[in-house]
Write a protein that holds these residues in place. Sequence first.
Motif, PDB file in Angstrom:
ATOM      1  N   ALA A  37      -5.429   7.553  -1.046  1.00  0.00           N
ATOM      2  CA  ALA A  37      -5.824   6.657   0.044  1.00  0.00           C
ATOM      3  C   ALA A  37      -6.820   5.613  -0.444  1.00  0.00           C
ATOM      4  O   ALA A  37      -6.662   4.413  -0.177  1.00  0.00           O
ATOM      5  CB  ALA A  37      -6.419   7.452   1.203  1.00  0.00           C
ATOM      6  N   VAL A  38      -7.826   6.056  -1.171  1.00  0.00           N
ATOM      7  CA  VAL A  38      -8.851   5.145  -1.690  1.00  0.00           C
ATOM      8  C   VAL A  38      -8.230   4.159  -2.682  1.00  0.00           C
ATOM      9  O   VAL A  38      -8.509   2.956  -2.639  1.00  0.00           O
ATOM     10  CB  VAL A  38     -10.007   5.936  -2.350  1.00  0.00           C
ATOM     11  CG1 VAL A  38     -10.925   5.016  -3.146  1.00  0.00           C
ATOM     12  CG2 VAL A  38     -10.783   6.702  -1.296  1.00  0.00           C
ATOM     13  N   GLU A  39      -7.366   4.653  -3.542  1.00  0.00           N
ATOM     14  CA  GLU A  39      -6.754   3.809  -4.566  1.00  0.00           C
ATOM     15  C   GLU A  39      -5.887   2.693  -3.978  1.00  0.00           C
ATOM     16  O   GLU A  39      -5.779   1.617  -4.554  1.00  0.00           O
ATOM     17  CB  GLU A  39      -5.949   4.655  -5.547  1.00  0.00           C
ATOM     18  CG  GLU A  39      -5.551   3.856  -6.770  1.00  0.00           C
ATOM     19  CD  GLU A  39      -5.247   4.722  -7.960  1.00  0.00           C
ATOM     20  OE1 GLU A  39      -4.555   4.218  -8.865  1.00  0.00           O
ATOM     21  OE2 GLU A  39      -5.701   5.885  -8.020  1.00  0.00           O
ATOM     22  N   VAL A  40      -5.270   2.954  -2.834  1.00  0.00           N
ATOM     23  CA  VAL A  40      -4.424   1.914  -2.227  1.00  0.00           C
ATOM     24  C   VAL A  40      -5.177   1.076  -1.200  1.00  0.00           C
ATOM     25  O   VAL A  40      -4.583   0.241  -0.519  1.00  0.00           O
ATOM     26  CB  VAL A  40      -3.117   2.480  -1.621  1.00  0.00           C
ATOM     27  CG1 VAL A  40      -2.280   3.160  -2.696  1.00  0.00           C
ATOM     28  CG2 VAL A  40      -3.381   3.404  -0.448  1.00  0.00           C
ATOM     29  N   GLN A  75       0.834  -1.207   0.000  1.00  0.00           N
ATOM     30  CA  GLN A  75       0.000   0.000   0.000  1.00  0.00           C
ATOM     31  C   GLN A  75       0.868   1.256   0.000  1.00  0.00           C
ATOM     32  O   GLN A  75       0.630   2.183  -0.779  1.00  0.00           O
ATOM     33  CB  GLN A  75      -0.929   0.013   1.222  1.00  0.00           C
ATOM     34  CG  GLN A  75      -2.078  -0.960   1.123  1.00  0.00           C
ATOM     35  CD  GLN A  75      -2.903  -0.991   2.392  1.00  0.00           C
ATOM     36  OE1 GLN A  75      -2.370  -1.184   3.476  1.00  0.00           O
ATOM     37  NE2 GLN A  75      -4.206  -0.810   2.244  1.00  0.00           N
ATOM     38  N   VAL A  76       1.867   1.292   0.850  1.00  0.00           N
ATOM     39  CA  VAL A  76       2.716   2.484   0.950  1.00  0.00           C
ATOM     40  C   VAL A  76       3.574   2.653  -0.302  1.00  0.00           C
ATOM     41  O   VAL A  76       3.705   3.762  -0.823  1.00  0.00           O
ATOM     42  CB  VAL A  76       3.559   2.457   2.247  1.00  0.00           C
ATOM     43  CG1 VAL A  76       4.619   3.548   2.232  1.00  0.00           C
ATOM     44  CG2 VAL A  76       2.650   2.604   3.455  1.00  0.00           C
ATOM     45  N   ARG A  77       4.144   1.580  -0.819  1.00  0.00           N
ATOM     46  CA  ARG A  77       4.945   1.694  -2.049  1.00  0.00           C
ATOM     47  C   ARG A  77       4.098   2.173  -3.219  1.00  0.00           C
ATOM     48  O   ARG A  77       4.546   2.996  -4.025  1.00  0.00           O
ATOM     49  CB  ARG A  77       5.579   0.340  -2.395  1.00  0.00           C
ATOM     50  CG  ARG A  77       6.745   0.001  -1.510  1.00  0.00           C
ATOM     51  CD  ARG A  77       7.383  -1.286  -1.957  1.00  0.00           C
ATOM     52  NE  ARG A  77       8.432  -1.696  -1.032  1.00  0.00           N
ATOM     53  CZ  ARG A  77       8.933  -2.907  -0.978  1.00  0.00           C
ATOM     54  NH1 ARG A  77       8.504  -3.851  -1.810  1.00  0.00           N
ATOM     55  NH2 ARG A  77       9.875  -3.208  -0.121  1.00  0.00           N
ATOM     56  N   THR A  78       2.885   1.662  -3.317  1.00  0.00           N
ATOM     57  CA  THR A  78       1.983   2.093  -4.384  1.00  0.00           C
ATOM     58  C   THR A  78       1.616   3.558  -4.192  1.00  0.00           C
ATOM     59  O   THR A  78       1.598   4.339  -5.149  1.00  0.00           O
ATOM     60  CB  THR A  78       0.725   1.210  -4.418  1.00  0.00           C
ATOM     61  OG1 THR A  78       1.118  -0.155  -4.592  1.00  0.00           O
ATOM     62  CG2 THR A  78      -0.213   1.608  -5.543  1.00  0.00           C
ATOM     63  N   ALA A  79       1.347   3.940  -2.958  1.00  0.00           N
ATOM     64  CA  ALA A  79       1.025   5.341  -2.662  1.00  0.00           C
ATOM     65  C   ALA A  79       2.198   6.248  -3.023  1.00  0.00           C
ATOM     66  O   ALA A  79       1.996   7.324  -3.597  1.00  0.00           O
ATOM     67  CB  ALA A  79       0.676   5.494  -1.186  1.00  0.00           C
ATOM     68  N   GLN A  80       3.418   5.821  -2.715  1.00  0.00           N
ATOM     69  CA  GLN A  80       4.591   6.630  -3.046  1.00  0.00           C
ATOM     70  C   GLN A  80       4.669   6.855  -4.559  1.00  0.00           C
ATOM     71  O   GLN A  80       4.944   7.975  -5.009  1.00  0.00           O
ATOM     72  CB  GLN A  80       5.864   5.972  -2.531  1.00  0.00           C
ATOM     73  CG  GLN A  80       5.996   6.061  -1.019  1.00  0.00           C
ATOM     74  CD  GLN A  80       7.155   5.257  -0.475  1.00  0.00           C
ATOM     75  OE1 GLN A  80       7.445   4.154  -0.943  1.00  0.00           O
ATOM     76  NE2 GLN A  80       7.819   5.793   0.533  1.00  0.00           N
ATOM     77  N   ALA A  81       4.423   5.817  -5.327  1.00  0.00           N
ATOM     78  CA  ALA A  81       4.453   5.965  -6.785  1.00  0.00           C
ATOM     79  C   ALA A  81       3.375   6.943  -7.244  1.00  0.00           C
ATOM     80  O   ALA A  81       3.628   7.812  -8.087  1.00  0.00           O
ATOM     81  CB  ALA A  81       4.270   4.605  -7.459  1.00  0.00           C
ATOM     82  N   LEU A  82       2.181   6.818  -6.688  1.00  0.00           N
ATOM     83  CA  LEU A  82       1.091   7.724  -7.064  1.00  0.00           C
ATOM     84  C   LEU A  82       1.394   9.167  -6.657  1.00  0.00           C
ATOM     85  O   LEU A  82       1.079  10.101  -7.404  1.00  0.00           O
ATOM     86  CB  LEU A  82      -0.222   7.266  -6.421  1.00  0.00           C
ATOM     87  CG  LEU A  82      -0.795   5.958  -6.939  1.00  0.00           C
ATOM     88  CD1 LEU A  82      -1.940   5.484  -6.051  1.00  0.00           C
ATOM     89  CD2 LEU A  82      -1.262   6.110  -8.382  1.00  0.00           C
ATOM     90  N   LEU A  83       1.993   9.340  -5.498  1.00  0.00           N
ATOM     91  CA  LEU A  83       2.328  10.692  -5.038  1.00  0.00           C
ATOM     92  C   LEU A  83       3.377  11.348  -5.940  1.00  0.00           C
ATOM     93  O   LEU A  83       3.344  12.560  -6.155  1.00  0.00           O
ATOM     94  CB  LEU A  83       2.834  10.650  -3.593  1.00  0.00           C
ATOM     95  CG  LEU A  83       1.793  10.294  -2.535  1.00  0.00           C
ATOM     96  CD1 LEU A  83       2.461  10.032  -1.195  1.00  0.00           C
ATOM     97  CD2 LEU A  83       0.736  11.381  -2.408  1.00  0.00           C
ATOM     98  N   LEU A  84       4.288  10.553  -6.463  1.00  0.00           N
ATOM     99  CA  LEU A  84       5.322  11.088  -7.349  1.00  0.00           C
ATOM    100  C   LEU A  84       4.798  11.345  -8.755  1.00  0.00           C
ATOM    101  O   LEU A  84       5.177  12.322  -9.394  1.00  0.00           O
ATOM    102  CB  LEU A  84       6.504  10.122  -7.436  1.00  0.00           C
ATOM    103  CG  LEU A  84       7.427  10.061  -6.240  1.00  0.00           C
ATOM    104  CD1 LEU A  84       8.510   9.010  -6.487  1.00  0.00           C
ATOM    105  CD2 LEU A  84       8.059  11.410  -5.957  1.00  0.00           C
ATOM    106  N   GLU A  85       3.945  10.449  -9.242  1.00  0.00           N
ATOM    107  CA  GLU A  85       3.538  10.475 -10.647  1.00  0.00           C
ATOM    108  C   GLU A  85       2.309  11.317 -10.935  1.00  0.00           C
ATOM    109  O   GLU A  85       1.997  11.563 -12.098  1.00  0.00           O
ATOM    110  CB  GLU A  85       3.272   9.043 -11.131  1.00  0.00           C
ATOM    111  CG  GLU A  85       4.496   8.152 -11.068  1.00  0.00           C
ATOM    112  CD  GLU A  85       4.174   6.675 -11.180  1.00  0.00           C
ATOM    113  OE1 GLU A  85       2.980   6.331 -11.370  1.00  0.00           O
ATOM    114  OE2 GLU A  85       5.103   5.873 -11.078  1.00  0.00           O
ATOM    115  N   SER A  86       1.586  11.726  -9.893  1.00  0.00           N
ATOM    116  CA  SER A  86       0.349  12.461 -10.147  1.00  0.00           C
ATOM    117  C   SER A  86       0.169  13.586  -9.144  1.00  0.00           C
ATOM    118  O   SER A  86       0.876  13.672  -8.145  1.00  0.00           O
ATOM    119  CB  SER A  86      -0.855  11.511 -10.052  1.00  0.00           C
ATOM    120  OG  SER A  86      -1.142  11.203  -8.694  1.00  0.00           O
TER     121      SER A  86
END
Length: 109
Positions: free
Chosen positions: A75-78, A56-67
Amino acid sequence: MGQSPLLGELHRVLRYRLVEANLADIARELGMSERTLQRRLREAGTSFQSELNTVQVRTAQALLLESDAKLTSVAVEVGCASLQHFSSLFRKMTGESPSAWRARHRKTP
């Protein structure tokens, strides 16, 4: 990364099932019983919940960087039930809030 094949496969499966991830379904997808998955994870020094949180956190980190998505959307996406839960989990695993992490990692050198 020195990651065991089991953890690599578990992370791969979890990445696509974060919102509805549960032990029973993931174990079945990996071709083993819940008990066997739990035992093998314990032998690797981890747990299903710990690995789910990591993905969840790794995916969130990618989303925070890319968008520029709002934190609530990330939060909902992960698969986190609330922004509070997401922020708490993120801070526990990274040592900083999602917004602070995003600001620090998006700075141009």
